[in-house]
Enzyme design. Structure first.
Site, PDB file in Angstrom:
ATOM      1  CD  GLU A  65       3.099  -9.371 -42.951  1.00  0.00           C
ATOM      2  OE1 GLU A  65       3.877  -9.222 -43.359  1.00  0.00           O
ATOM      3  OE2 GLU A  65       2.025  -9.024 -43.892  1.00  0.00           O
TER       4      GLU A  65
ATOM      5  CB  ALA B 118      10.285  -9.606 -45.218  1.00  0.00           C
TER       6      ALA B 118
ATOM      7  N   GLY C  72       6.891  -8.515 -41.788  1.00  0.00           N
ATOM      8  CA  GLY C  72       6.162 -10.389 -41.034  1.00  0.00           C
ATOM      9  C   GLY C  72       6.445 -10.887 -40.562  1.00  0.00           C
TER      10      GLY C  72
ATOM     11  CD  GLU D 100       5.316  -5.025 -43.382  1.00  0.00           C
ATOM     12  OE1 GLU D 100       4.208  -3.258 -42.790  1.00  0.00           O
ATOM     13  OE2 GLU D 100       5.158  -6.188 -43.446  1.00  0.00           O
TER      14      GLU D 100
HETATM   15  N1  3HC Z   1      16.087  -7.170 -43.182  1.00  0.00           N
HETATM   16  C1  3HC Z   1      17.769  -7.846 -43.045  1.00  0.00           C
HETATM   17  N2  3HC Z   1      18.696  -7.185 -42.086  1.00  0.00           N
HETATM   18  C2  3HC Z   1      17.583  -5.913 -41.358  1.00  0.00           C
HETATM   19  C3  3HC Z   1      16.400  -5.701 -41.075  1.00  0.00           C
HETATM   20  C4  3HC Z   1      15.653  -6.639 -41.970  1.00  0.00           C
HETATM   21  N3  3HC Z   1      14.103  -6.522 -41.656  1.00  0.00           N
HETATM   22  N4  3HC Z   1      15.769  -5.285 -40.011  1.00  0.00           N
HETATM   23  C5  3HC Z   1      17.049  -5.019 -39.828  1.00  0.00           C
HETATM   24  N5  3HC Z   1      18.759  -5.216 -40.151  1.00  0.00           N
HETATM   25  C6  3HC Z   1      19.712  -4.942 -40.113  1.00  0.00           C
HETATM   26  C7  3HC Z   1      20.428  -4.168 -40.463  1.00  0.00           C
HETATM   27  O1  3HC Z   1      20.616  -3.632 -41.688  1.00  0.00           O
HETATM   28  C8  3HC Z   1      21.727  -3.378 -39.296  1.00  0.00           C
HETATM   29  O2  3HC Z   1      22.334  -4.802 -40.078  1.00  0.00           O
HETATM   30  P1  3HC Z   1      23.389  -4.297 -39.769  1.00  0.00           P
HETATM   31  O3  3HC Z   1      24.514  -4.419 -38.470  1.00  0.00           O
HETATM   32  O4  3HC Z   1      24.793  -5.027 -40.832  1.00  0.00           O
HETATM   33  O5  3HC Z   1      23.770  -2.369 -40.321  1.00  0.00           O
HETATM   34  C9  3HC Z   1      20.911  -4.785 -38.226  1.00  0.00           C
HETATM   35  O6  3HC Z   1      19.538  -5.580 -39.090  1.00  0.00           O
HETATM   36  C10 3HC Z   1      20.917  -4.138 -37.043  1.00  0.00           C
HETATM   37  O7  3HC Z   1      19.590  -3.115 -36.980  1.00  0.00           O
HETATM   38  P2  3HC Z   1      19.482  -1.493 -36.843  1.00  0.00           P
HETATM   39  O8  3HC Z   1      20.673  -1.015 -36.878  1.00  0.00           O
HETATM   40  O9  3HC Z   1      18.643  -1.061 -37.164  1.00  0.00           O
HETATM   41  O10 3HC Z   1      19.613  -2.284 -35.097  1.00  0.00           O
HETATM   42  P3  3HC Z   1      18.378  -1.420 -34.096  1.00  0.00           P
HETATM   43  O11 3HC Z   1      18.726  -1.981 -32.890  1.00  0.00           O
HETATM   44  O12 3HC Z   1      18.868   0.018 -33.795  1.00  0.00           O
HETATM   45  O13 3HC Z   1      17.042  -1.572 -34.849  1.00  0.00           O
HETATM   46  C11 3HC Z   1      14.889  -2.866 -36.213  1.00  0.00           C
HETATM   47  C12 3HC Z   1      16.234  -2.850 -34.465  1.00  0.00           C
HETATM   48  C13 3HC Z   1      14.287  -1.830 -35.091  1.00  0.00           C
HETATM   49  C14 3HC Z   1      14.326  -4.392 -35.903  1.00  0.00           C
HETATM   50  C15 3HC Z   1      15.167  -2.031 -36.900  1.00  0.00           C
HETATM   51  O14 3HC Z   1      16.204  -2.539 -38.045  1.00  0.00           O
HETATM   52  C16 3HC Z   1      14.070  -2.456 -37.765  1.00  0.00           C
HETATM   53  O15 3HC Z   1      13.291  -0.995 -38.378  1.00  0.00           O
HETATM   54  N6  3HC Z   1      14.217  -3.204 -38.923  1.00  0.00           N
HETATM   55  C17 3HC Z   1      13.397  -3.530 -40.234  1.00  0.00           C
HETATM   56  C18 3HC Z   1      11.761  -3.667 -39.563  1.00  0.00           C
HETATM   57  C19 3HC Z   1      11.345  -3.781 -41.033  1.00  0.00           C
HETATM   58  O16 3HC Z   1      10.802  -2.265 -41.649  1.00  0.00           O
HETATM   59  N7  3HC Z   1       9.861  -5.039 -41.311  1.00  0.00           N
HETATM   60  C20 3HC Z   1       9.524  -5.059 -42.249  1.00  0.00           C
HETATM   61  C21 3HC Z   1      10.100  -5.491 -43.414  1.00  0.00           C
HETATM   62  S1  3HC Z   1       9.666  -5.779 -44.808  1.00  0.00           S
HETATM   63  C22 3HC Z   1       8.492  -6.835 -45.122  1.00  0.00           C
HETATM   64  O17 3HC Z   1       8.360  -7.661 -43.083  1.00  0.00           O
HETATM   65  C23 3HC Z   1       7.865  -7.538 -45.659  1.00  0.00           C
HETATM   66  C24 3HC Z   1       6.019  -8.106 -45.254  1.00  0.00           C
HETATM   67  O18 3HC Z   1       5.188  -7.303 -45.372  1.00  0.00           O
HETATM   68  C25 3HC Z   1       6.413  -9.826 -46.104  1.00  0.00           C
END
Ligand code: 3HC
Ligand code: NAI
Length: 654
Positions: free
Chosen positions: A103, A61, A100, A123
């Site tokens: 999912e 998400a 997400g 998450e």
């Molecule tokens: N939402 C918004 N921005 C995000 C994002 C997300 N889910 N994931 C990454 N970004 C942004 C980062 O803030 C960063 O922004 P910036 O360049 O402005 O600093 C940019 O994307 C690149 O991210 P990384 O520097 O972390 O890049 P990497 O290549 O090192 O890593 C990644 C990529 C493994 C995808 C890592 O970003 C990550 O782990 N992201 C979060 C994943 C996550 O937690 N997903 C679950 C979200 S909650 C959800 O999905 C709820 C659902 O169940 C309803």
């Protein structure tokens, strides 16, 4: 367009293009919903492939949208629509399918992936649970045990493991995902390529087993709610109908999303990613580090050397004499061998890393080093001698760094011929494990030297935080004010065990006194003696710790410290001798002891940390409040789910 559909009958190719990580923003959700409608209504389409442009499959998400009012279509509805589509969808996964994103893949009828893809539901790390069917679908696909582990730990799995678990159906090559997915999707049209599914709900997961599992998860979570809520959601998936479980999951998700812990963890997610973004260094090219030197092969020197070797940097270590050099080498090899034993490096890599390491007592062996880190005794005179020798033997353009914990790096730099090359690189112990690196900016350091420090951190997979020069920089300075507050409460009536327990219940990995016993009380004692001449005579000073040190009570290593340690035990017991010393000091100070509640202990400590953090900000020692939070979380065991002492204390960056 963030989502495009191209029809190449009998297939429809749905492509998501939302850089950088294809997060499920409103536009993506809407695009996917439209894609389902289009595919459903086009008779020529018999199956769909969902793939993503750029470096990754959908990574979750859009975390930035969590603070805003949610807009339709909601993700669970999008995924339900994909799942309900009468034409089979195949998710083609590269990079990471997280949260997400995973999912969405679970809502697809089939999943294929490249071998280096990763899938997970992280998450809980954001203080959440999967909120779009993940807790309901994953246990049905891979079984309850594996799903519970993945969802409550937040740890992703590699594609090979995902294949073994049944989370993906097949692996493509790393370069032919799209063609492979098309082929797979074509096969799904007539035949049902149904995979084996575990029996659901599994009979062995009775009430007793759930109680036990949830209890263990609660204990491990140390106050963090999301892993426990995640486990409860998986239990719902086993005990409620599909619809009711999805509804219950969403309710838990929304409650957590709007709660303090998730806000704190989202703050940490972004804070972690901004520590290395220094505007003034944006266009500065770092020096290339092809070879490094380390002076001192003790705890820190050996740890830093191992960490550099693991990052692919050849290291030469210089010690006081050959015997000490051998001992240093032994420590480095022990660390490398431990990594090998844990399966982190292969036999061949272990040998290569050993070959890339040299230990010596001769500074001349540093002639090729691009960067040298000094990790000798914490003594200004010794450090200055070392820097003199480095000046003589290192290349004129080599960067000279000190790992000092407290000493004045400006003073060290002032003795150098080229002070712009001198920097502080404050690693934490154990250096090959701890993620934090404080980069200490002196008054004279060049932008190139600083940029090289940041580049080195990235290469070593550390999280760098920029700090100015002061006693203890960011972390140790806050630690000192934290400890001072503990000493005051101790003298005023609290016991070490009460304070330790209060801080463990706050979520700290360890209490302050047990932590001192583990690290050794002598370090702090030496530091207090160093600072004594400049101490304000009017400032309150608690002598209890000094009294323990005078008795040789240095903590676990001497069997006695704040607690008493039985032979071979790392678990201390309250010691009446310590209680007697505390009583004596209270009497000398004319204090009649009073009792403290757990909450008061916690509040006083948090306030002390936040106040010192504000001073550090005001003096320009730290760049941002978020940087301070990262230092305390990564280096000092401050609970991540509280967001750090600044966030928890209500201090946020503009
Ligand atoms: N939402 C918004 N921005 C995000 C994002 C997300 N889910 N994931 C990454 N970004 C942004 C980062 O803030 C960063 O922004 P910036 O360049 O402005 O600093 C940019 O994307 C690149 O991210 P990384 O520097 O972390 O890049 P990497 O290549 O090192 O890593 C990644 C990529 C493994 C995808 C890592 O970003 C990550 O782990 N992201 C979060 C994943 C996550 O937690 N997903 C679950 C979200 S909650 C959800 O999905 C709820 C659902 O169940 C309803
Ligand atoms: P240590 O006592 O384990 O190791 C110091 C090593 O330096 C010894 O092996 C000694 O033989 C060597 N040494 C001393 N003088 C030398 C010289 N002139 N030339 C070459 N080698 C020499 O100490 P530790 O704990 O590794 O600390 C080193 C530095 O790192 C200190 O400045 C300390 O403040 C800092 N530090 C320590 C941390 C810790 O948790 N131990 C954490 C972060 C920084």
């Amino acid at each position: 367009m963030t989502v495009t559909v191209s029809v190449e009958a009998p297939l429809a190719i749905v492509q998501v293009d939302n850089p950088p990580v294809n997060a499920l923003s409103h536009a993506v959700r809407e695009g996917l919903m439209n894609a389902v409608r289009e595919i459903e209504s086009n008779d020529a389409v018999k199956a769909a492939v969902l793939l993503c442009k750029g470096r990754t499959f959908i990574a979750g998400a859009d975390i930035r949208e969590f603070g805003q009012p949610p807009k339709e279509p909601h993700l669970p509805d999008v995924i339900n629509a994909i799942e309900a589509c009468s034409k089979p969808w195949t998710a083609a996964i590269h990079g990471t399918a997280l949260g997400g994103g995973c999912e969405v893949a679970l809502g697809c009828h089939h999943r294929v992936a490249v071998p280096d893809a990763r899938l997970g539901l992280p998450e809980v790390n954001l203080g959440l649970i999967p909120g779009a069917g993940g807790t309901v679908r994953l246990p049905r696909v891979i079984g309850v045990d594996a799903a519970l582990d993945m969802i409550t730990s937040g740890k992703p799995v590699g594609a090979q493991k995902a294949l073994e678990m049944g989370l993906v159906d097949a692996l493509s090559g790393n370069d032919d995902l799209e063609a492979f997915a098309r082929n797979h999707a074509r096969q799904t049209i007539d035949s049902s390529v149904a995979s084996d599914r575990p029996a659901f709900p599994p009979a062995e997961w009775n009430d007793e087993k759930w109680e036990e599992a949830i209890g263990a998860i609660r204990k491990k979570a140390r106050g963090q709610q999301s892993p426990v809520e995640a486990a409860l959601a998986v239990r719902d998936a086993c005990t409620l109908s599909l619809e009711d479980a999805q509804r219950a999951e969403r309710e838990r998700f929304v409650k957590l999303r709007d709660g303090d812990q998730s806000k704190a963890l989202r703050h940490v997610f972004f804070a972690e990613r901004q520590t290395a973004k220094i505007d003034e260094l944006k266009d500065i090219a770092p020096l290339e580090i092809k070879a490094a030197g380390i002076i001192g092969g003790g705890t820190m020197g050996a740890g830093i050397a191992a960490s550099m070797l693991l990052a692919g940097i050849p290291v030469t270590m210089v010690e006081r004499d050959d015997e000490a050099a051998d001992a240093g080498k032994g420590r480095v090899f022990k660390t490398l061998e431990a990594s090998h034993k844990r399966g982190l490096i292969s036999d061949e890599k272990l040998e290569n890393l050993k070959e890339a390491f040299t230990a010596s007592s001769d500074y001349a062996s540093l002639a090729d080093a691009d960067l040298v880190v000094e990790a000798v005794f914490e003594d200004m005179a010794v450090k200055k001698q070392v820097f003199d020798a480095l000046e003589k033997h290192c290349r004129a353009d080599a960067i000279l760094a000190t790992n000092t914990s407290y000493l004045d790096v400006n003073e060290i730099a002032a003795t150098a011929e080229k002070p712009e090359r001198v920097i502080g690189l404050h690693f934490f112990s154990p250096a090959h494990i701890m993620k934090l690196l404080e980069i200490i900016r002196t008054d004279t350091v060049s932008a190139e030297t600083l940029a090289t420090g940041f580049a080195l951190a990235k290469r070593m997979r550390k999280i760098p935080v920029l700090a100015g020069v002061c006693d203890g920089f960011i972390g140790n300075r806050i630690l000192a004010s934290y400890r001072k507050q503990c000493d005051y409460m101790l003298e005023d009536g609290a016991s070490p065990a009460e304070i330790d327990s209060a801080m463990r219940n706050f979520g700290m990995a360890m209490g302050p006194f047990e932590m001192q016993d583990m690290a050794g009380l002598d370090i702090g004692w030496a530091n207090r003696k160093r600072l004594a001449p400049n101490r304000d005579p009017n400032e309150r000073y608690v002598k209890i710790a000094d009294r323990l040190c005078e008795l040789g009570r240095f903590g676990q290593k001497t069997g006695k410290g704040w607690y008493l340690y039985e032979e071979g035990s790392r678990k201390g017991k309250p010691d009446p001798d310590v209680a007697a010393i505390i009583d004596e000091e209270r009497a000398k100070a004319g204090i009649s002891p009073r009792s403290f509640t757990e909450e008061e202990i916690q509040n006083r400590i948090l306030q002390a940390m936040t106040t010192e953090g504000k001073n550090i900000l005001a003096e320009g020692i730290a760049r941002t409040a978020a940087d301070i939070d990262m230092v305390m979380i990564l280096g000092y065991g401050f609970p991540r789910w509280r967001g750090g002492p600044m966030f928890a204390g209500g201090v946020k960056d503009q």
